[in-house]
Design an enzyme around this catalytic site. Sequence first.
Site, mmCIF file in Angstrom:
data_model
loop_
_atom_site.group_PDB
_atom_site.id
_atom_site.type_symbol
_atom_site.label_atom_id
_atom_site.label_comp_id
_atom_site.label_asym_id
_atom_site.label_seq_id
_atom_site.Cartn_x
_atom_site.Cartn_y
_atom_site.Cartn_z
ATOM 1 N N LYS A 13 0.823 -1.218 0.000
ATOM 2 C CA LYS A 13 0.000 0.000 0.000
ATOM 3 C C LYS A 13 0.849 1.257 0.000
ATOM 4 O O LYS A 13 0.594 2.192 -0.736
ATOM 5 C CB LYS A 13 -0.863 0.111 1.272
ATOM 6 C CG LYS A 13 -1.940 -0.876 1.457
ATOM 7 C CD LYS A 13 -2.801 -0.515 2.667
ATOM 8 C CE LYS A 13 -2.098 -0.426 4.007
ATOM 9 N NZ LYS A 13 -1.554 -1.665 4.526
ATOM 10 N N ARG A 60 -0.278 -8.431 13.988
ATOM 11 C CA ARG A 60 -0.811 -7.430 13.055
ATOM 12 C C ARG A 60 -1.744 -8.072 12.037
ATOM 13 O O ARG A 60 -2.764 -7.491 11.673
ATOM 14 C CB ARG A 60 0.349 -6.710 12.341
ATOM 15 C CG ARG A 60 1.095 -5.774 13.290
ATOM 16 C CD ARG A 60 2.403 -5.315 12.707
ATOM 17 N NE ARG A 60 2.240 -4.483 11.542
ATOM 18 C CZ ARG A 60 3.159 -4.349 10.583
ATOM 19 N NH1 ARG A 60 4.297 -5.022 10.666
ATOM 20 N NH2 ARG A 60 2.950 -3.567 9.581
ATOM 21 N N ARG A 96 -8.876 1.994 9.075
ATOM 22 C CA ARG A 96 -8.464 0.633 9.426
ATOM 23 C C ARG A 96 -9.562 -0.088 10.192
ATOM 24 O O ARG A 96 -9.410 -1.262 10.509
ATOM 25 C CB ARG A 96 -7.223 0.716 10.309
ATOM 26 C CG ARG A 96 -5.961 0.141 9.684
ATOM 27 C CD ARG A 96 -4.872 0.272 10.709
ATOM 28 N NE ARG A 96 -3.686 -0.455 10.387
ATOM 29 C CZ ARG A 96 -2.645 0.041 9.724
ATOM 30 N NH1 ARG A 96 -2.704 1.255 9.231
ATOM 31 N NH2 ARG A 96 -1.560 -0.688 9.562
ATOM 32 N N ARG A 105 11.359 -6.796 4.768
ATOM 33 C CA ARG A 105 11.241 -5.337 4.593
ATOM 34 C C ARG A 105 12.235 -4.566 5.460
ATOM 35 O O ARG A 105 12.468 -4.895 6.611
ATOM 36 C CB ARG A 105 9.813 -4.911 4.949
ATOM 37 C CG ARG A 105 9.609 -3.418 4.885
ATOM 38 C CD ARG A 105 8.163 -3.060 4.763
ATOM 39 N NE ARG A 105 7.425 -3.169 6.014
ATOM 40 C CZ ARG A 105 6.136 -2.849 6.124
ATOM 41 N NH1 ARG A 105 5.452 -2.456 5.079
ATOM 42 N NH2 ARG A 105 5.524 -2.973 7.285
ATOM 43 N N ARG A 163 11.779 -2.708 10.565
ATOM 44 C CA ARG A 163 10.819 -1.928 11.348
ATOM 45 C C ARG A 163 10.569 -2.660 12.654
ATOM 46 O O ARG A 163 10.501 -3.890 12.657
ATOM 47 C CB ARG A 163 9.515 -1.813 10.548
ATOM 48 C CG ARG A 163 9.100 -0.400 10.313
ATOM 49 C CD ARG A 163 7.935 -0.338 9.361
ATOM 50 N NE ARG A 163 6.665 -0.681 10.004
ATOM 51 C CZ ARG A 163 5.473 -0.476 9.445
ATOM 52 N NH1 ARG A 163 5.404 0.061 8.241
ATOM 53 N NH2 ARG A 163 4.361 -0.800 10.070
HETATM 54 P P1 AMP Z 1 1.358 1.035 9.048
HETATM 55 O O1 AMP Z 1 2.623 1.759 8.758
HETATM 56 O O2 AMP Z 1 0.183 1.533 8.241
HETATM 57 O O3 AMP Z 1 1.507 -0.468 8.978
HETATM 58 O O4 AMP Z 1 0.982 1.375 10.574
HETATM 59 C C1 AMP Z 1 1.841 1.001 11.640
HETATM 60 C C2 AMP Z 1 1.070 0.976 12.948
HETATM 61 O O5 AMP Z 1 0.520 2.281 13.229
HETATM 62 C C3 AMP Z 1 -0.140 0.053 12.984
HETATM 63 O O6 AMP Z 1 0.211 -1.296 13.288
HETATM 64 C C4 AMP Z 1 -0.968 0.676 14.108
HETATM 65 O O7 AMP Z 1 -0.422 0.381 15.378
HETATM 66 C C5 AMP Z 1 -0.758 2.170 13.851
HETATM 67 N N1 AMP Z 1 -1.762 2.728 12.920
HETATM 68 C C6 AMP Z 1 -1.539 3.269 11.680
HETATM 69 N N2 AMP Z 1 -2.686 3.685 11.128
HETATM 70 C C7 AMP Z 1 -3.667 3.415 12.024
HETATM 71 C C8 AMP Z 1 -5.092 3.590 12.026
HETATM 72 N N3 AMP Z 1 -5.741 4.133 10.969
HETATM 73 N N4 AMP Z 1 -5.773 3.186 13.123
HETATM 74 C C9 AMP Z 1 -5.146 2.636 14.178
HETATM 75 N N5 AMP Z 1 -3.825 2.436 14.241
HETATM 76 C C10 AMP Z 1 -3.078 2.811 13.183
#
Ligand code: AMP
Length: 214
Positions: free
Chosen positions: A15, A165, A90, A127, A154
Site C-alpha cells: 500500500k 498485526r 483501518r 522489509r 521496522r
Molecule cells: P502502518 O505503517 O500503516 O503499517 O501502521 C503502523 C502501525 O501504526 C499500525 O500497526 C498501528 O499500530 C498504527 N496505525 C496506523 N494507522 C492506524 C489507524 N488508521 N488506526 C489505528 N492504528 C493505526
Amino acid sequence: MAVRLVMLGPPGAGKGTQAERFARSRGLARISTGDMLREAVQQGTELGRQAKALMDAGRLVSDDVMIGIVRERLARPDAVRGFVLDGFPRTVAQAHALDEMLDDDSPLIVIDVDVPDETLVRRLGARRICKVCGWTAPPGPLVCEKCGGELVQRRDDGAEVVRERLRVFGNESRPLVDFYQQRPTFRSVDGDQVPEAVAADISAAVASVLGDQR
Ligand code: AMP
C-alpha cells in the site's frame, strides 16, 4: 475533479509503495497514518508516547485519536486538492468518520490491494526502512536511496508482531471490504505482482471509476 483515494490492504500488501507512487504521479497529497505515528514517536510527542507501545505490539491506536489526526490533516490545503490515504481507515468506525469528513464533490475511490498471507509474511520479514528518514526500501539497496541512512527492520516487522498485526487486520480491517465493496467506486487489484504491474492495475482501476462517474 479532485482525486480522493483510499488504499486498503493488509500489512505488507505494498500500500505504502503504491500510494506514494500514485500520489507522486498525480500531484496528490499522500497521507500515511503509520508514517505520521512513526514521526510522532521519533519526535517524542505526547501522541508518539501513547502510540508507541500499541504499535510495537501490533495493536491499533484508538479510533478517536486516529480520526482526529486525519480530520486535521485532510483540512490542509494540499489535501483539499486531492489525496491518497494509506493506512486509514483501518476500522469500520474510521470509515464512517471519513465519510462524514468529506463533502460530496468528488467520489471516494477505494482500492483494495489483495495479497495472499504467505506473500505478506515473506515480504514483511524482508522489509527494511531507513533509520533516519523512514523511507521503505524495495529489495536490494543496502543504504537509503533518499538520504543515505542505515536500513533497519521496522520494530513491528518481527515475526511475532507480524502475526499479531495480521490477526488484528483480519478482525478489524477485513470488514472494511464488506463496508465498501457494494459502492460503484470500489475496485480490487491483485497485489501479488511486481510493483510496476500493481501500479498499472491501480491506474486502470482509478480510470475506470472516474470514467463511470462521467
Ligand atoms: P502502518 O505503517 O500503516 O503499517 O501502521 C503502523 C502501525 O501504526 C499500525 O500497526 C498501528 O499500530 C498504527 N496505525 C496506523 N494507522 C492506524 C489507524 N488508521 N488506526 C489505528 N492504528 C493505526
